[in-house]
Design a protein around this motif. Structure first.
Motif, PDB file in Angstrom:
ATOM      1  N   GLU A   1      -6.306   1.676  -3.423  1.00 56.79           N
ATOM      2  CA  GLU A   1      -6.815   2.406  -3.111  1.00 56.79           C
ATOM      3  C   GLU A   1      -5.866   3.335  -1.963  1.00 56.79           C
ATOM      4  N   LEU A   2      -6.557   4.304  -1.759  1.00 55.63           N
ATOM      5  CA  LEU A   2      -5.454   5.608  -1.339  1.00 55.63           C
ATOM      6  C   LEU A   2      -6.869   5.811   0.161  1.00 55.63           C
ATOM      7  N   ASP A   3      -5.933   5.935   1.268  1.00 60.88           N
ATOM      8  CA  ASP A   3      -6.692   6.156   2.648  1.00 60.88           C
ATOM      9  C   ASP A   3      -6.106   7.899   3.356  1.00 60.88           C
ATOM     10  N   GLY A   4      -6.611   8.417   3.578  1.00 61.33           N
ATOM     11  CA  GLY A   4      -6.005   9.612   4.451  1.00 61.33           C
ATOM     12  C   GLY A   4      -5.543  10.314   3.234  1.00 61.33           C
TER      13      GLY A   4
ATOM     14  N   GLU B   1      -2.299   9.774   3.421  1.00 58.34           N
ATOM     15  CA  GLU B   1      -1.000   8.756   4.700  1.00 58.34           C
ATOM     16  C   GLU B   1      -1.055   7.251   4.193  1.00 58.34           C
ATOM     17  N   SER B   2      -1.890   6.333   3.234  1.00 61.62           N
ATOM     18  CA  SER B   2      -1.006   5.248   3.159  1.00 61.62           C
ATOM     19  C   SER B   2      -2.228   5.236   2.037  1.00 61.62           C
ATOM     20  N   GLY B   3      -1.822   3.538   1.106  1.00 55.70           N
ATOM     21  CA  GLY B   3      -2.274   3.465  -0.070  1.00 55.70           C
ATOM     22  C   GLY B   3      -1.771   1.875  -0.128  1.00 55.70           C
TER      23      GLY B   3
ATOM     24  N   ASP C   1       1.716  -2.267  -0.021  1.00 54.61           N
ATOM     25  CA  ASP C   1       1.618  -1.478   0.630  1.00 54.61           C
ATOM     26  C   ASP C   1       2.418   0.235   0.651  1.00 54.61           C
ATOM     27  N   PHE C   2       1.983   1.353   0.190  1.00 55.40           N
ATOM     28  CA  PHE C   2       2.820   1.791   0.204  1.00 55.40           C
ATOM     29  C   PHE C   2       2.310   3.297   0.735  1.00 55.40           C
ATOM     30  N   GLY C   3       3.342   3.988   0.562  1.00 61.88           N
ATOM     31  CA  GLY C   3       2.470   5.587   1.515  1.00 61.88           C
ATOM     32  C   GLY C   3       3.709   6.068   3.041  1.00 61.88           C
ATOM     33  N   PRO C   4       3.839   7.012   3.538  1.00 62.47           N
ATOM     34  CA  PRO C   4       3.054   7.910   2.875  1.00 62.47           C
ATOM     35  C   PRO C   4       3.797   9.091   1.729  1.00 62.47           C
ATOM     36  N   ILE C   5       2.880   9.766   1.174  1.00 59.05           N
ATOM     37  CA  ILE C   5       3.061   9.996  -0.403  1.00 59.05           C
ATOM     38  C   ILE C   5       2.493  11.496   0.184  1.00 59.05           C
TER      39      ILE C   5
END
Length: 190
Positions: free
Chosen positions: A154-157, A172-174, A184-188
């Motif tokens: 899931e990619l958000d933002g 923003e977050s994933g 969890d990862f991000g931001p990218i």
């Protein structure tokens, strides 16, 4: 001599009348195309074309267009089939005759999901889309593949800009869920 002048004057008056009539007809047609009943008919036509082209079920809350400016704006759009579920707050398409110039999606929530038996589940993106500037603002996209590992991403933002000059991707977050573990990862930024 006098007859010839009068004949030429009559010809010019006739041409001027036809030119005025043509201009008024074009203005009347443009005014008619921008009335609410015609816009509603255009919305039904667009939804029908999307359903036929994409093979799913789509809806549009409202459709507005300005043919002089080459802009089409659709609000509260949705599409669903066996693989994709999408809701998009706003879609803005800029065009010239027979050519898309840009597409902007605001707050799209798109989910791709395939069942374990459907290893060949896919969604074809029209090739003409890659010749068009594309922007996505505030998107959420998720992928779920029901295979042996039951993976979900899931990619958000999501903010995405693709055009001929420069491209950028910001997330923003994933999160990735793999074999029951959540990462969890991000931001990218790219």
């Amino acid at each position: 001599m006098l007859e010839k002048k009068l004949r030429n004057r009559g010809l010019w008056r006739s041409l001027l009348r036809w030119l005025v009539f043509l201009v008024l007809a074009i203005l009347a047609a443009a005014a008619l195309l921008h009335t609410q009943p015609v816009r509603e008919a255009a919305k039904r036509l667009v939804v029908s074309a999307l359903d036929e082209r994409l093979g799913g079920s789509s809806s549009i809350g409202s459709l507005d267009y300005n043919l002089w400016a080459g802009e089409l704006r659709a609000l509260q759009c949705s599409f669903e089939d066996e693989v994709i579920s999408a809701r998009i707050e706003e879609v803005v398409v800029h065009f010239r005759p027979f050519h898309l110039t840009s597409i902007a999606l605001t707050e799209p929530h798109i989910r791709f999901e395939s069942a374990a038996e459907e290893s060949d589940a896919s969604f074809e993106v029209p090739p003409s889309l890659f010749e068009t500037a594309l922007s996505v603002t505030g998107g959420r996209i998720s992928f779920r593949l029901a295979d042996a590992r039951d993976a979900e991403v899931e990619l958000d933002g999501l903010d995405l800009r693709l055009d001929a000059d420069a491209s950028s991707v910001n997330v923003e977050s994933g999160r990735v869920q793999l074999d029951g573990d959540l990462y969890d990862f991000g931001p990218i930024q790219a």
